[in-house]
Design an enzyme around this catalytic site. Sequence first.
Site, PDB file in Angstrom:
ATOM      1  N   CYS A   4     -90.001 -11.850 -64.161  1.00 13.56           N
ATOM      2  CA  CYS A   4     -89.230 -11.047 -65.125  1.00 13.56           C
ATOM      3  C   CYS A   4     -90.056  -9.989 -65.859  1.00 13.56           C
ATOM      4  CB  CYS A   4     -88.625 -11.952 -66.199  1.00 13.56           C
ATOM      5  SG  CYS A   4     -88.274 -13.636 -65.714  1.00 13.56           S
ATOM      6  N   GLU A  17     -84.503  -5.311 -56.574  1.00 12.67           N
ATOM      7  CA  GLU A  17     -85.157  -4.852 -57.808  1.00 12.67           C
ATOM      8  C   GLU A  17     -86.476  -4.145 -57.493  1.00 12.67           C
ATOM      9  OE1 GLU A  17     -83.442  -8.002 -61.115  1.00 12.67           O
ATOM     10  OE2 GLU A  17     -85.458  -8.313 -60.366  1.00 12.67           O
ATOM     11  N   HIS A  24     -68.318   3.547 -80.715  1.00  8.81           N
ATOM     12  CA  HIS A  24     -68.260   4.822 -80.010  1.00  8.81           C
ATOM     13  C   HIS A  24     -69.467   5.674 -80.364  1.00  8.81           C
ATOM     14  CE1 HIS A  24     -66.115   7.803 -77.738  1.00  8.81           C
ATOM     15  NE2 HIS A  24     -66.273   8.698 -78.707  1.00  8.81           N
TER      16      HIS A  24
HETATM   17  P1  FAD Z   1     -92.197 -21.410 -63.072  1.00  2.74           P
HETATM   18  O1  FAD Z   1     -92.070 -20.427 -64.175  1.00  2.74           O
HETATM   19  O2  FAD Z   1     -92.338 -20.862 -61.708  1.00  2.74           O
HETATM   20  O3  FAD Z   1     -93.439 -22.332 -63.431  1.00  2.74           O
HETATM   21  C1  FAD Z   1     -93.924 -23.325 -62.584  1.00  2.74           C
HETATM   22  C2  FAD Z   1     -95.413 -23.479 -62.823  1.00  2.74           C
HETATM   23  O4  FAD Z   1     -95.859 -24.688 -62.235  1.00  2.74           O
HETATM   24  C3  FAD Z   1     -96.225 -22.367 -62.182  1.00  2.74           C
HETATM   25  O5  FAD Z   1     -97.204 -21.891 -63.074  1.00  2.74           O
HETATM   26  C4  FAD Z   1     -96.870 -23.052 -60.997  1.00  2.74           C
HETATM   27  O6  FAD Z   1     -98.073 -22.447 -60.604  1.00  2.74           O
HETATM   28  C5  FAD Z   1     -97.068 -24.448 -61.546  1.00  2.74           C
HETATM   29  N1  FAD Z   1     -97.211 -25.482 -60.532  1.00  2.74           N
HETATM   30  C6  FAD Z   1     -96.513 -25.636 -59.386  1.00  2.74           C
HETATM   31  N2  FAD Z   1     -96.903 -26.737 -58.745  1.00  2.74           N
HETATM   32  C7  FAD Z   1     -97.876 -27.296 -59.509  1.00  2.74           C
HETATM   33  C8  FAD Z   1     -98.671 -28.466 -59.382  1.00  2.74           C
HETATM   34  N3  FAD Z   1     -98.509 -29.298 -58.350  1.00  2.74           N
HETATM   35  N4  FAD Z   1     -99.579 -28.729 -60.338  1.00  2.74           N
HETATM   36  C9  FAD Z   1     -99.732 -27.910 -61.403  1.00  2.74           C
HETATM   37  N5  FAD Z   1     -98.993 -26.795 -61.584  1.00  2.74           N
HETATM   38  C10 FAD Z   1     -98.083 -26.502 -60.643  1.00  2.74           C
HETATM   39  N6  FAD Z   1     -85.442 -14.778 -64.211  1.00  2.74           N
HETATM   40  C11 FAD Z   1     -84.782 -14.200 -65.233  1.00  2.74           C
HETATM   41  O7  FAD Z   1     -84.175 -14.910 -66.041  1.00  2.74           O
HETATM   42  N7  FAD Z   1     -84.791 -12.844 -65.416  1.00  2.74           N
HETATM   43  C12 FAD Z   1     -85.463 -12.015 -64.585  1.00  2.74           C
HETATM   44  O8  FAD Z   1     -85.443 -10.798 -64.770  1.00  2.74           O
HETATM   45  C13 FAD Z   1     -86.170 -12.594 -63.501  1.00  2.74           C
HETATM   46  N8  FAD Z   1     -86.883 -11.813 -62.670  1.00  2.74           N
HETATM   47  C14 FAD Z   1     -87.589 -12.386 -61.665  1.00  2.74           C
HETATM   48  C15 FAD Z   1     -88.311 -11.562 -60.817  1.00  2.74           C
HETATM   49  C16 FAD Z   1     -89.022 -12.098 -59.776  1.00  2.74           C
HETATM   50  C17 FAD Z   1     -89.815 -11.184 -58.883  1.00  2.74           C
HETATM   51  C18 FAD Z   1     -89.013 -13.509 -59.575  1.00  2.74           C
HETATM   52  C19 FAD Z   1     -89.798 -14.111 -58.448  1.00  2.74           C
HETATM   53  C20 FAD Z   1     -88.302 -14.340 -60.406  1.00  2.74           C
HETATM   54  C21 FAD Z   1     -87.578 -13.788 -61.449  1.00  2.74           C
HETATM   55  N9  FAD Z   1     -86.832 -14.580 -62.314  1.00  2.74           N
HETATM   56  C22 FAD Z   1     -86.129 -14.000 -63.334  1.00  2.74           C
HETATM   57  C23 FAD Z   1     -86.767 -16.047 -62.152  1.00  2.74           C
HETATM   58  C24 FAD Z   1     -87.723 -16.764 -63.164  1.00  2.74           C
HETATM   59  O9  FAD Z   1     -89.013 -16.248 -63.059  1.00  2.74           O
HETATM   60  C25 FAD Z   1     -87.721 -18.254 -62.862  1.00  2.74           C
HETATM   61  O10 FAD Z   1     -86.393 -18.717 -62.884  1.00  2.74           O
HETATM   62  C26 FAD Z   1     -88.528 -19.058 -63.891  1.00  2.74           C
HETATM   63  O11 FAD Z   1     -89.853 -18.613 -63.972  1.00  2.74           O
HETATM   64  C27 FAD Z   1     -88.488 -20.532 -63.506  1.00  2.74           C
HETATM   65  O12 FAD Z   1     -89.216 -21.297 -64.424  1.00  2.74           O
HETATM   66  P2  FAD Z   1     -89.785 -22.740 -64.015  1.00  2.74           P
HETATM   67  O13 FAD Z   1     -90.303 -23.322 -65.277  1.00  2.74           O
HETATM   68  O14 FAD Z   1     -88.792 -23.462 -63.225  1.00  2.74           O
HETATM   69  O15 FAD Z   1     -90.982 -22.414 -63.018  1.00  2.74           O
HETATM   70  P1  NDP Z   2     -82.592 -15.348 -52.453  1.00  2.00           P
HETATM   71  O1  NDP Z   2     -82.720 -16.679 -51.849  1.00  2.00           O
HETATM   72  O2  NDP Z   2     -81.614 -15.159 -53.546  1.00  2.00           O
HETATM   73  O3  NDP Z   2     -82.273 -14.276 -51.288  1.00  2.00           O
HETATM   74  C1  NDP Z   2     -82.974 -14.212 -50.101  1.00  2.00           C
HETATM   75  C2  NDP Z   2     -82.621 -12.937 -49.342  1.00  2.00           C
HETATM   76  O4  NDP Z   2     -83.417 -12.852 -48.156  1.00  2.00           O
HETATM   77  C3  NDP Z   2     -81.171 -12.894 -48.874  1.00  2.00           C
HETATM   78  O5  NDP Z   2     -80.744 -11.563 -48.888  1.00  2.00           O
HETATM   79  C4  NDP Z   2     -81.266 -13.438 -47.439  1.00  2.00           C
HETATM   80  O6  NDP Z   2     -80.254 -12.961 -46.598  1.00  2.00           O
HETATM   81  C5  NDP Z   2     -82.586 -12.838 -46.995  1.00  2.00           C
HETATM   82  N1  NDP Z   2     -83.242 -13.602 -45.937  1.00  2.00           N
HETATM   83  C6  NDP Z   2     -83.457 -14.929 -45.906  1.00  2.00           C
HETATM   84  N2  NDP Z   2     -84.139 -15.263 -44.787  1.00  2.00           N
HETATM   85  C7  NDP Z   2     -84.355 -14.105 -44.103  1.00  2.00           C
HETATM   86  C8  NDP Z   2     -85.015 -13.789 -42.884  1.00  2.00           C
HETATM   87  N3  NDP Z   2     -85.591 -14.735 -42.145  1.00  2.00           N
HETATM   88  N4  NDP Z   2     -85.047 -12.499 -42.479  1.00  2.00           N
HETATM   89  C9  NDP Z   2     -84.472 -11.545 -43.225  1.00  2.00           C
HETATM   90  N5  NDP Z   2     -83.845 -11.773 -44.400  1.00  2.00           N
HETATM   91  C10 NDP Z   2     -83.786 -13.052 -44.826  1.00  2.00           C
HETATM   92  O7  NDP Z   2     -84.056 -14.995 -52.937  1.00  2.00           O
HETATM   93  P2  NDP Z   2     -84.756 -14.028 -53.975  1.00  2.00           P
HETATM   94  O8  NDP Z   2     -86.195 -14.241 -53.683  1.00  2.00           O
HETATM   95  O9  NDP Z   2     -84.278 -12.638 -53.943  1.00  2.00           O
HETATM   96  O10 NDP Z   2     -84.421 -14.626 -55.423  1.00  2.00           O
HETATM   97  C11 NDP Z   2     -84.723 -15.963 -55.756  1.00  2.00           C
HETATM   98  C12 NDP Z   2     -84.129 -16.315 -57.101  1.00  2.00           C
HETATM   99  O11 NDP Z   2     -84.941 -15.752 -58.142  1.00  2.00           O
HETATM  100  C13 NDP Z   2     -82.736 -15.768 -57.328  1.00  2.00           C
HETATM  101  O12 NDP Z   2     -81.745 -16.690 -56.918  1.00  2.00           O
HETATM  102  C14 NDP Z   2     -82.706 -15.535 -58.825  1.00  2.00           C
HETATM  103  O13 NDP Z   2     -82.040 -16.564 -59.522  1.00  2.00           O
HETATM  104  C15 NDP Z   2     -84.145 -15.433 -59.274  1.00  2.00           C
HETATM  105  N6  NDP Z   2     -84.388 -14.039 -59.706  1.00  2.00           N
HETATM  106  C16 NDP Z   2     -83.751 -13.578 -60.830  1.00  2.00           C
HETATM  107  C17 NDP Z   2     -83.873 -12.254 -61.196  1.00  2.00           C
HETATM  108  C18 NDP Z   2     -83.144 -11.731 -62.402  1.00  2.00           C
HETATM  109  O14 NDP Z   2     -82.661 -12.495 -63.197  1.00  2.00           O
HETATM  110  N7  NDP Z   2     -83.017 -10.430 -62.551  1.00  2.00           N
HETATM  111  C19 NDP Z   2     -84.700 -11.323 -60.439  1.00  2.00           C
HETATM  112  C20 NDP Z   2     -85.312 -11.907 -59.285  1.00  2.00           C
HETATM  113  C21 NDP Z   2     -85.139 -13.217 -58.948  1.00  2.00           C
HETATM  114  P3  NDP Z   2     -78.866 -13.748 -46.332  1.00  2.00           P
HETATM  115  O15 NDP Z   2     -77.938 -13.311 -47.426  1.00  2.00           O
HETATM  116  O16 NDP Z   2     -78.472 -13.283 -44.989  1.00  2.00           O
HETATM  117  O17 NDP Z   2     -79.167 -15.217 -46.381  1.00  2.00           O
END
Ligand code: FAD
Ligand code: NDP
Length: 551
Positions: free
Chosen positions: A119, A259, A526
């Site tokens: 995020c 994104e 507005h």
């Molecule tokens: P995480 O935040 O992933 O934390 C898990 C932690 O556990 C990590 O530090 C990991 O390294 C650690 N860990 C894992 N295994 C072990 C182990 N065995 N021992 C010790 N440590 C370990 N969500 C939003 O709400 N808004 C957004 O705009 C948004 N944008 C996103 C953009 C991207 C590119 C991605 C990938 C995700 C985005 N998300 C967004 C999703 C959000 O980041 C996740 O939902 C959130 O971080 C999940 O929190 P968590 O506590 O489940 O895990």
């Molecule tokens: P998703 O699992 O949501 O989507 C995966 C995408 O990859 C789909 O479009 C899928 O297509 C495609 N795909 C899967 N396998 C293949 C393959 N082998 N070849 C080509 N395309 C493939 O994953 P994301 O990583 O985008 O997001 C993970 C989660 O992280 C989200 O669910 C969201 O909750 C969270 N997140 C939240 C954000 C926010 O709040 N703004 C921003 C980013 C992430 P198909 O539809 O055909 O299965």
Amino acid sequence: MDMKYKALELDLQDDGAELQEALLKLSGQKTVPNVYIKGTHIGGCDDTFAAKSNGKINHLLNIKSYDYDLIVIGGGSGGLAASKEAAVLGKKVAVCDYVKPTPKGTTWGLGGTCVNVGCIPKKLMHQAAILGESLQDSRHYGWETPESVQHSWSQLRDAVQAHVGSLNWGYKVALREKDVTYINGYTAFVDAHTIKTVNKKGKEQIYTAERFLIATGMRPRYPDIPGSIEYTITSDDLFSLPYNPGKTVCVGASYVSLECAGFLAGMGNDVTVMVRSILLRGFDQDMAEKIGSYMEKHHVNFIRKAVPTKIEMVKDGQPPTLRIHYKKTESGDESSIECNTILMAIGRDACTTDIGLDKAGVITNSKNGKIPTINEQTNVPHIYAVGDILQDGHELTPVAIEAGKLLARRLYNNSNRQCDYVNVPTTVFTPLEYGSCGLPEEDAVAKYGQENLEVYHTYFQPLEYTVSHREANACYAKIICDKSNNEKVVGFHVLGPNAGEITQGFAVAMKAGATKEHFDSTIGIHPTCGELFTTMKVTKSSGEDITPSGC
Ligand code: FAD
Ligand code: NDP
């Protein structure tokens, strides 16, 4: 367990044989080891381990023998929230966090995905792209900005990483202030009350706790095709990439891919999104397609119905030159593109496979590795789970935080408030942001039946777009109402600037059970975009024109 014990080595005692016979009479066991605690027979070796694991030994010893009341595995959104709350409520808490480096070697600090590779850096890079567009607009507003303005990737990356670094530091300080022990080691269960941590130097430590919270999150998946792991990057690498990604192919069509494609294109890069099937699976497809067509008009190429088959290195460098081969899923036609960066965004895998869940007896869903829970409690009563790894949860930071905090309050403060996973608002930060709360139209139809729904919708043009001559029919809004329940709003969707800010407030209204009448009787502000929700009149079923008119 650091307890005093007495061992009788029967083969070294003169009366060993008699003792053994006596033990047989007492306990029905002749073999050794034959363990007693305070006069209670425990059994042999396996029985003793089992008694340790199920808490019988601790009970008999009548001691609080665990190192911690709560050990949290994973210092991300959910884990940190729960640990701090539990500590504030007077519990002895430890958080174990460890980041396994990506195949490219990228690693980061405390705070989990959101702070380091999700995020936060994403929204900042989105903002960089928005500013680029605003620079174009600014000329219409009288600013004499030069025609050619350059963007510096390295300057942006350094600024973003500096902010992320300050957040990492802030989390460490917050844990220290609340007396939460931070253990920087990879963690796995040894048994249901014991974990082993391994730090980056390979040093192992054993800790016990009365309760555990698993909050290990998810990591990006790579497709099983040649060159994928060697040559591609994921969102885990992007935000700290040492060079400008250049010409980029984003594989996948969900949140992460769209994104990243959006902000990379906004910074002037040539970007292509490779879509296997549809955009934004699980979201309202009306909205998803509108996002796609806006991005297409704003310099993002789409290759639809295609999957990558092979990645090759053409020329190493920073950035390198790569070739991505792909196959069309319908025709089977094969083709390839040369580019500098390939971002794999095809989904994320739950980090539950190598954390010893089998040793603790915790069940996972065999299809996706996620953990089924009831109110965040796993099948092992003293082990809980929150965040992305939760089966049937939402992969969103505020959901993980809320669930973690409320769980700690239920465990340690007699609260009975559960995390509400219904009507969770979210925003996709594509160039035009998409905010939504409640049901996509497809799901609403499936749940309520088309005949019970009324959909109100409209295109709109933000006032700011008029002077800068931006296109008229890009922004769109709709609400889905349940006619059988007083037109209660069951789906809210908006595509436009600052959609996240708009959606948050309306999510409160939906939580309170708002109906169309509530929306209509609210006076708008507005001139804003949000005000259109107070004046929506045209129903989708009427087929009437929804292009915007004046105020
Ligand atoms: P995480 O935040 O992933 O934390 C898990 C932690 O556990 C990590 O530090 C990991 O390294 C650690 N860990 C894992 N295994 C072990 C182990 N065995 N021992 C010790 N440590 C370990 N969500 C939003 O709400 N808004 C957004 O705009 C948004 N944008 C996103 C953009 C991207 C590119 C991605 C990938 C995700 C985005 N998300 C967004 C999703 C959000 O980041 C996740 O939902 C959130 O971080 C999940 O929190 P968590 O506590 O489940 O895990
Ligand atoms: P998703 O699992 O949501 O989507 C995966 C995408 O990859 C789909 O479009 C899928 O297509 C495609 N795909 C899967 N396998 C293949 C393959 N082998 N070849 C080509 N395309 C493939 O994953 P994301 O990583 O985008 O997001 C993970 C989660 O992280 C989200 O669910 C969201 O909750 C969270 N997140 C939240 C954000 C926010 O709040 N703004 C921003 C980013 C992430 P198909 O539809 O055909 O299965």
